[in-house]
Design a protein around this motif. Structure first.
Motif, PDB file in Angstrom:
ATOM      1  N   PRO A 142      44.191  23.972   8.142  1.00 46.98           N
ATOM      2  CA  PRO A 142      42.770  24.294   8.331  1.00 46.98           C
ATOM      3  C   PRO A 142      42.180  25.197   7.252  1.00 46.98           C
ATOM      4  CG  PRO A 142      44.148  25.438   9.939  1.00 46.98           C
ATOM      5  CD  PRO A 142      45.022  24.447   9.256  1.00 46.98           C
ATOM      6  N   SER A 143      43.005  25.995   6.573  1.00 50.94           N
ATOM      7  CA  SER A 143      42.473  26.914   5.564  1.00 50.94           C
ATOM      8  C   SER A 143      42.363  26.274   4.176  1.00 50.94           C
ATOM      9  CB  SER A 143      43.361  28.156   5.479  1.00 50.94           C
ATOM     10  OG  SER A 143      44.669  27.804   5.046  1.00 50.94           O
ATOM     11  N   LYS A 144      42.881  25.053   4.028  1.00 50.29           N
ATOM     12  CA  LYS A 144      42.854  24.396   2.721  1.00 50.29           C
ATOM     13  C   LYS A 144      41.639  23.471   2.590  1.00 50.29           C
ATOM     14  CE  LYS A 144      47.823  24.593   1.882  1.00 50.29           C
ATOM     15  NZ  LYS A 144      49.028  23.868   1.438  1.00 50.29           N
ATOM     16  N   THR A 145      41.259  23.222   1.345  1.00 51.40           N
ATOM     17  CA  THR A 145      40.221  22.231   1.068  1.00 51.40           C
ATOM     18  C   THR A 145      40.885  20.866   1.027  1.00 51.40           C
ATOM     19  OG1 THR A 145      38.924  23.790  -0.243  1.00 51.40           O
ATOM     20  CG2 THR A 145      38.507  21.441  -0.615  1.00 51.40           C
ATOM     21  N   VAL A 146      40.401  19.946   1.850  1.00 58.67           N
ATOM     22  CA  VAL A 146      40.940  18.583   1.876  1.00 58.67           C
ATOM     23  C   VAL A 146      39.853  17.635   1.383  1.00 58.67           C
ATOM     24  CG1 VAL A 146      41.887  16.720   3.295  1.00 58.67           C
ATOM     25  CG2 VAL A 146      42.534  19.107   3.757  1.00 58.67           C
ATOM     26  N   LEU A 147      40.200  16.851   0.358  1.00 61.60           N
ATOM     27  CA  LEU A 147      39.278  15.876  -0.217  1.00 61.60           C
ATOM     28  C   LEU A 147      39.822  14.470  -0.001  1.00 61.60           C
ATOM     29  CD1 LEU A 147      38.671  17.595  -3.701  1.00 61.60           C
ATOM     30  CD2 LEU A 147      37.251  17.814  -1.642  1.00 61.60           C
ATOM     31  N   ILE A 148      38.916  13.532   0.234  1.00 64.90           N
ATOM     32  CA  ILE A 148      39.269  12.112   0.248  1.00 64.90           C
ATOM     33  C   ILE A 148      38.383  11.440  -0.806  1.00 64.90           C
ATOM     34  CG2 ILE A 148      37.656  11.631   2.165  1.00 64.90           C
ATOM     35  CD1 ILE A 148      39.598   9.412   3.050  1.00 64.90           C
TER      36      ILE A 148
END
Length: 345
Positions: free
Chosen positions: A97-103
């Motif tokens: 939850p604390s990370k930036t997730v990109l698709i």
């Protein structure tokens, strides 16, 4: 001209079409720039087994969705670029939850995940208030948040067997995986949602039968989401194919089996992107698709152009409501505690 300027120019050629972002070829220069941009952004690139070969080859990690989400949680990088479909990137966000997730393209959906929504699940639960909900990981974050225990195709049988035999089970969303679990466990108090992956459902028994007759010495690797899984077991039961040559496997299980197979030829019933990893795992084995048209258009939306755009512009970011993520994480964690979560789907 510097590398950055060169690729900024190429980025201007990216155009958005019916199948996603295009206009950039997967050249060695593209691969080198993807790696450079990932380092610059502090990102790790994850690619699902069904991705285009070029996307798999440039990724830091390749695997099933759950395995990749667990890698994302443990990775030292603060940014995760998930080359897969949207629910997979959501799962990575749930576990990190604390990370930036990109698709690379947020429009990359999933027919299986879309086959049940939160409102439908609420209604199903209301009709069966004493039942426990088991959801395949191929579901949205909102559905996971309404789930008691998640499962993968590797451990679905173990998850269902862990539940009190007198407790009714609502299994969703894949009807073929559900039928497989019901058959193996012998459980009678189990309702199955009538959902499916349109790609796996399209790999039918007639194709499998014809292919196995044409290649009588081949092993069969069959994904339990496939419409032909029952046919594979029927062929084994009838003696048309030796029982020890029929293997119902998750994609992670297929890779494990590929590394130890003694067969010279293997027929594979799953999305065709899987063939790339299988051939790398066992280059001396002839892997052939049962249906060579079984290609997921959503998976293939993660194009070289989309990945370049993602790293240049930081798009598309995946967000999951924090409270929803906490509820969803509990259902995933319960599955992991049962053991043998495998790689994922």
């Amino acid at each position: 001209m510097t590398t950055t300027t060169l690729w900024e120019g190429s980025a201007s050629q990216i155009h958005d079409g019916p199948g996603g972002y295009n206009g950039v070829e997967a050249t060695p220069e593209w691969a080198a720039e993807i790696k450079r941009l990932a380092r610059e952004r502090g990102a790790t690139i994850l690619a699902h087994n069904y991705q285009l070969p070029a996307i798999q080859d440039v990724a830091d990690h390749v695997g099933d969705s759950l395995a990749l989400s667990r890698i994302a949680a443990e990775a030292p990088e603060d940014t995760i670029v998930f080359c897969g479909v949207h629910f997979m990137a959501e799962t990575a966000k749930i576990l990190s939850p604390s990370k930036t997730v990109l698709i690379p393209d947020e429009r990359a959906g999933c027919s299986l995940a879309d086959s049940i929504n939160a409102e439908q699940l609420r209604e199903w639960k209301a009709d069966n208030p004493n039942a426990l909900v088991v959801s395949y990981v191929n579901t949205t974050a909102e559905v996971k948040g309404l789930t008691d225990i998640c499962c993968t195709s590797s451990n679905a049988v173990d998850v269902v067997n862990s539940i009190d035999p007198d407790r009714e089970v609502l299994f969703l969303p894949d009807q073929f995986l559900g039928a497989h679990v019901k058959r193996v466990t012998g459980r009678t108090n189990m309702q199955i949602w009538a959902g499916e992956c349109h790609v796996h459902a399209g790999i039918n028994g007639d194709e499998l039968t014809a292919k196995s007759k044409a290649h009588p010495d081949a092993e069969l690797f069959v994904h339990p989401e496939c419409g032909c899984a029952t046919s594979a077991l029927y062929l084994a039961g009838e003696g048309a194919v030796p029982a020890d040559k029929v293997k119902i496997l998750s994609t992670g299980g297929m890779l494990d089996a590929a590394r130890v197979t003694k067969s010279k030829q293997v027929l594979v019933a799953t999305e065709i992107g899987m063939l790339h990893q299988l051939r790398k795992a066992a280059p001396d084995v002839d892997f052939q698709a049962v249906n060579d048209r079984a290609s997921c258009p959503y998976m293939k939306m993660i194009t070289p152009a989309a990945l370049l755009r993602c790293l240049l512009e930081g798009k598309d970011e995946v967000h999951v409501d924090l409270e929803m993520a906490k509820r969803a994480q509990k259902s995933v964690q319960r599955m992991i505690e049962i053991g043998n979560p495998g790689g994922g789907e």
